[in-house]
Design an enzyme around this catalytic site. Structure first.
Site, PDB file in Angstrom:
ATOM      1  N   ARG A  86      -1.745   2.025  10.478  1.00  0.00           N
ATOM      2  CA  ARG A  86      -2.900   2.493   9.703  1.00  0.00           C
ATOM      3  C   ARG A  86      -3.304   1.491   8.621  1.00  0.00           C
ATOM      4  O   ARG A  86      -4.493   1.190   8.473  1.00  0.00           O
ATOM      5  CB  ARG A  86      -2.615   3.859   9.078  1.00  0.00           C
ATOM      6  N   ASN A 117      -2.643   9.264  11.336  1.00  0.00           N
ATOM      7  CA  ASN A 117      -1.604   9.652  12.283  1.00  0.00           C
ATOM      8  C   ASN A 117      -1.930  11.042  12.796  1.00  0.00           C
ATOM      9  O   ASN A 117      -2.510  11.859  12.078  1.00  0.00           O
ATOM     10  CB  ASN A 117      -0.232   9.690  11.602  1.00  0.00           C
TER      11      ASN A 117
END
Length: 92
Positions: free
Chosen positions: A18, A36
């Site tokens: 990320r 996520n």
């Protein structure tokens, strides 16, 4: 302007996917978000210039050094006019 919605599977959580995605998006001037998912995948939306968005989709197939991406589902969507790029809370 185009928009792509992706879901990356494999070893994609706990490997800075990320954070690296956000840095890549900002570097290429792409708006959107990444998060996520509870099933172990990573979901992201990329909006911007076609070339820049396609670069991010290609990056997503590889991910950061520690990732082991097994697959990336890609869906074209209508752009929403997002600004900036953020890491969102886990969802989905």
């Amino acid at each position: 302007m185009i928009r792509k919605h992706i879901i990356a599977s494999g070893l994609v959580q706990g490997v800075y996917y990320r954070d690296t995605c956000r840095a890549e998006a900002r570097r290429h001037g792409v708006a959107g978000w990444v998060r996520n998912r509870t099933d172990g995948t990573v979901e992201a939306v990329f909006e911007g210039d076609e070339d820049a968005v396609e670069r991010l989709v290609r990056w997503a197939r590889q991910g950061p050094d520690r990732a082991r991406v097994q697959g990336v589902e890609v869906e074209a969507e209508e752009p929403e006019g997002l600004a900036g790029f953020e890491v969102r809370a886990t969802g989905g």
